[in-house]
Design a protein around this motif. Structure first.
Motif, PDB file in Angstrom:
ATOM      1  N   VAL A  21      22.727  -0.452 -10.400  1.00 28.78           N
ATOM      2  CA  VAL A  21      23.809  -0.977  -9.572  1.00 28.78           C
ATOM      3  C   VAL A  21      24.170  -0.001  -8.450  1.00 28.78           C
ATOM      4  O   VAL A  21      25.316   0.056  -8.006  1.00 28.78           O
ATOM      5  N   THR A  22      23.181   0.775  -8.037  1.00 28.65           N
ATOM      6  CA  THR A  22      23.344   1.600  -6.835  1.00 28.65           C
ATOM      7  C   THR A  22      22.090   1.464  -5.982  1.00 28.65           C
ATOM      8  O   THR A  22      20.977   1.531  -6.491  1.00 28.65           O
ATOM      9  N   SER A  23      22.288   1.269  -4.704  1.00 28.60           N
ATOM     10  CA  SER A  23      21.143   1.151  -3.788  1.00 28.60           C
ATOM     11  C   SER A  23      20.850   2.482  -3.110  1.00 28.60           C
ATOM     12  O   SER A  23      20.251   2.539  -2.052  1.00 28.60           O
ATOM     13  N   THR A  24      21.282   3.573  -3.755  1.00 34.25           N
ATOM     14  CA  THR A  24      21.105   4.913  -3.194  1.00 34.25           C
ATOM     15  C   THR A  24      19.845   5.575  -3.755  1.00 34.25           C
ATOM     16  O   THR A  24      19.025   4.936  -4.422  1.00 34.25           O
ATOM     17  N   PHE A  25      19.701   6.865  -3.522  1.00 37.45           N
ATOM     18  CA  PHE A  25      18.506   7.637  -3.850  1.00 37.45           C
ATOM     19  C   PHE A  25      18.043   7.465  -5.298  1.00 37.45           C
ATOM     20  O   PHE A  25      16.848   7.443  -5.577  1.00 37.45           O
ATOM     21  N   SER A  26      18.982   7.354  -6.232  1.00 39.16           N
ATOM     22  CA  SER A  26      18.635   7.367  -7.654  1.00 39.16           C
ATOM     23  C   SER A  26      18.506   5.978  -8.271  1.00 39.16           C
ATOM     24  O   SER A  26      18.375   5.850  -9.486  1.00 39.16           O
ATOM     25  N   GLY A  27      18.515   4.929  -7.468  1.00 38.65           N
ATOM     26  CA  GLY A  27      18.547   3.564  -7.996  1.00 38.65           C
ATOM     27  C   GLY A  27      17.254   3.093  -8.644  1.00 38.65           C
ATOM     28  O   GLY A  27      16.185   3.677  -8.480  1.00 38.65           O
ATOM     29  N   ILE A  28      17.370   1.989  -9.370  1.00 39.03           N
ATOM     30  CA  ILE A  28      16.225   1.286  -9.942  1.00 39.03           C
ATOM     31  C   ILE A  28      16.514  -0.209  -9.860  1.00 39.03           C
ATOM     32  O   ILE A  28      17.623  -0.648 -10.176  1.00 39.03           O
ATOM     33  N   ARG A  29      15.553  -0.958  -9.438  1.00 46.31           N
ATOM     34  CA  ARG A  29      15.716  -2.402  -9.295  1.00 46.31           C
ATOM     35  C   ARG A  29      16.019  -3.042 -10.652  1.00 46.31           C
ATOM     36  O   ARG A  29      15.337  -2.758 -11.641  1.00 46.31           O
ATOM     37  N   PRO A  30      17.051  -3.895 -10.757  1.00 45.26           N
ATOM     38  CA  PRO A  30      17.374  -4.537 -12.044  1.00 45.26           C
ATOM     39  C   PRO A  30      16.186  -5.221 -12.698  1.00 45.26           C
ATOM     40  O   PRO A  30      16.056  -5.211 -13.926  1.00 45.26           O
ATOM     41  N   LEU A  31      15.302  -5.795 -11.886  1.00 36.19           N
ATOM     42  CA  LEU A  31      14.114  -6.462 -12.410  1.00 36.19           C
ATOM     43  C   LEU A  31      13.221  -5.510 -13.196  1.00 36.19           C
ATOM     44  O   LEU A  31      12.476  -5.929 -14.096  1.00 36.19           O
TER      45      LEU A  31
END
Length: 232
Positions: free
Chosen positions: A182-192
């Motif tokens: 739930v973050t679109s920043t450096f550490s994110g991961i796509r929910p899929l």
């Protein structure tokens, strides 16, 4: 000292929230300060390892400092944690993790609610997460067996190393993975991509628990034949 379930859940939620705030917040800061991905990753790594030492040291005596559904699951399987507290712990960890992401967004004046678009999938990523979680659980169980007082440092140093030797940068934690979706920043991961990560993490944790159960088991030095002869 024994703490009631309410205080333990508060410690788990708070600890996971601070952990995720550190992961996401340091990722944002590192990304803003450098265009070099390697430098940004280093700026994300050091705070994460450091905060784990702090959190396990101060909250471990209250809740055990799991901050991780995979760790809670392993302790429950080993019958070292009450089954009735598993679901509350998992909810506290996941809720605390998501809250940590929101707090990080608030500090950097970003939209509070986001959805990551960072693709993290494939056999290499899944293998990395299985290995990362395997190593984390083995580190914890080995520390409990031999160096209980060193667990904060052991875990902090392991995660610091695993950031760099795993292809996935070592999430090793289903609650943290969910929070990072739930973050679109450096550490994110796509929910899929979450299911593949979480399945790999659970499998890695189970293998580590099985290995530790055999490798770290205490054995008697007494000779059964001598004992039997002495009772004749």
């Amino acid at each position: 000292m024994t703490f009631d379930l309410g205080r333990r859940l508060a410690a788990e939620a708070l600890g996971t929230a601070i952990l995720v705030t550190t992961v996401v917040g340091s990722g944002i800061m590192a990304d803003r300060l450098s265009d070099d991905v390697a430098v940004s990753l280093l700026g994300n790594t050091i705070p994460t390892g450091a905060i784990l030492v702090v959190l396990i040291s101060i909250l471990g005596p209250i809740s055990g400092a799991h901050f991780n559904p995979a760790v809670t699951m392993v302790f429950a399987i080993r019958r070292e944690f009450e089954l009735s507290a598993v679901a509350p712990y998992l909810l506290a960890q996941i809720g605390g993790g998501v809250a940590g992401t929101i707090i990080a967004h608030a500090m950097f004046e970003l939209p509070l609610f986001q959805v990551s678009e960072t693709v993290r999938t494939g056999p290499g990523q899944w293998t990395a997460e299985a290995i990362a979680t395997f190593g984390l659980v083995l580190t914890i169980l080995g520390g409990l067996r031999f160096r209980n007082d060193s667990i904060p440092w052991l875990v902090g140093l392991y995660i610091t190393a695993a950031y760099w030797f795993t292809a996935s940068t070592s999430f090793a934690n289903p609650a943290v993975a969910i929070a990072r979706s739930v973050t679109s920043t450096f550490s994110g991961i796509r929910p899929l991509d979450l299911p593949g990560f979480i399945i790999a993490q659970i499998l890695g944790a189970l293998v580590a628990a099985a290995l530790a159960g055999w490798m770290l088991a205490e054995r008697s030095n007494e000779n059964p034949a001598i004992i039997a002869k002495g009772t004749e």
